[in-house]
Design a protein around this motif. Structure first.
Motif, short mmCIF file in Angstrom:
data_model
loop_
_atom_site.label_atom_id
_atom_site.label_comp_id
_atom_site.label_asym_id
_atom_site.label_seq_id
_atom_site.Cartn_x
_atom_site.Cartn_y
_atom_site.Cartn_z
N PRO A 3 0.83 -1.21 0.00
CA PRO A 3 0.00 0.00 0.00
C PRO A 3 0.86 1.26 0.00
CG PRO A 3 -0.82 -1.60 1.60
CD PRO A 3 0.51 -2.11 1.13
N ILE A 4 0.40 2.28 -0.69
CA ILE A 4 1.12 3.55 -0.76
C ILE A 4 0.80 4.40 0.46
CG2 ILE A 4 1.41 5.68 -2.07
CD1 ILE A 4 0.73 4.11 -4.59
N ARG A 5 1.83 4.86 1.15
CA ARG A 5 1.62 5.75 2.28
C ARG A 5 1.15 7.11 1.77
NH1 ARG A 5 7.06 3.96 5.43
NH2 ARG A 5 7.89 5.87 4.53
N ASP A 6 0.58 7.89 2.65
CA ASP A 6 0.08 9.20 2.26
C ASP A 6 1.24 10.02 1.68
OD1 ASP A 6 -0.75 11.89 2.16
OD2 ASP A 6 -2.10 11.63 3.85
N PRO A 7 1.20 10.36 0.39
CA PRO A 7 2.34 11.05 -0.23
C PRO A 7 2.52 12.48 0.23
CG PRO A 7 0.50 10.91 -1.77
CD PRO A 7 0.12 10.09 -0.58
N GLN A 8 1.52 13.04 0.88
CA GLN A 8 1.65 14.40 1.40
C GLN A 8 2.34 14.44 2.77
OE1 GLN A 8 0.87 17.13 -0.18
NE2 GLN A 8 -0.23 16.29 -1.94
N THR A 9 2.04 13.45 3.61
CA THR A 9 2.56 13.46 4.98
C THR A 9 3.72 12.50 5.20
OG1 THR A 9 0.93 11.81 5.67
CG2 THR A 9 0.30 14.12 5.85
N ASP A 10 4.08 11.70 4.21
CA ASP A 10 5.19 10.76 4.33
C ASP A 10 6.44 11.50 4.77
OD1 ASP A 10 7.08 8.71 4.00
OD2 ASP A 10 6.08 7.92 2.22
#
Length: 224
Positions: free
Chosen positions: A14-21
């Motif tokens: 799963p892709i982590r939140d790209p804004q808060t990573d």
């Protein structure tokens, strides 16, 4: 559902939140490249031009491929002192307009600063010539302004090995987070099973092809 022990893994995690990573993603960072001009290259003594371009071209290709906001800056072109950014980089950054300055610290130029601020992003991936001036000064200023700053060490150079290494230590002590161009690409791509992984495959293959050419011309052969 549990897969058999010998089942191949072909799906991405799963892709982590790209804004808060906390790691760099195409959605949470910007790239800036400063003073890649003939006059600056001519006075670098810490590494070869070919090695700088190996990292710098890779950085530019990544910025374009992953559609990352990019700020490109020069110094003293309008004054008639220096030339524009070298073509080996501008052809990888189509549509990016240079911001020319009179000062050595790009952060003190209002147009440059406005371009960084307009992105709305606080993670800044930065490269520039020389390491000890055009890279270090805006890095130190941006750190004080609350930015996370990532100098791309294999895409830069200083007047000498001593000035280059000293500047790196100064930036690290101030809180900068050094990276390299290929590592930056892996951080953006993150997973070989993602549908957009070919963006990085293309760039990494180009990197190693160019690295082989450098090795062949210098006698430092590289195989992979």
């Amino acid at each position: 559902m549990t897969l058999p022990a010998n089942a191949p893994k072909i799906a991405p995690e799963p892709i982590r939140d790209p804004q808060t990573d906390h790691l760099l993603t195409p959605d949470n960072c910007l790239v800036t490249m400063i003073d890649y001009q003939e006059g600056q290259y001519a006075t670098v003594g810490s590494t070869s031009r070919a090695e700088i371009d190996l990292g710098a071209v890779t950085l530019a290709k990544l910025a374009h491929a992953y559609e990352i906001p990019t700020v490109l800056s020069t110094v003293a072109v309008g004054m008639g002192v220096n030339e524009n950014t070298v073509p080996v980089l501008t052809r990888e950054l189509p549509g990016i307009v240079e911001i020319d300055r009179t000062g050595v610290n790009s952060w003190e130029d209002p147009d440059f600063r406005a371009a960084i601020e307009a992105s709305g992003r606080k993670k800044v991936v930065i490269a520039g010539l020389w390491t000890e001036v055009c890279l270090a000064f805006p890095t130190l200023d941006m750190l004080l302004e609350g930015y996370e700053v990532y100098p791309v060490i294999d895409a830069v150079g200083g007047v000498s090995a001593v000035t280059h290494e000293t500047a790196i230590q100064r930036m690290i002590q101030a809180g900068a987070k050094p990276i390299t161009s290929l590592a930056f690409g892996c951080e953006l791509m993150r997973n070989w099973a993602r549908p957009d992984a070919d963006r990085y495959r293309t760039i990494i293959n180009d990197y190693f092809n160019r690295k082989r050419e450098i090795g062949s011309s210098s006698g430092d052969l590289f195989t992979r």
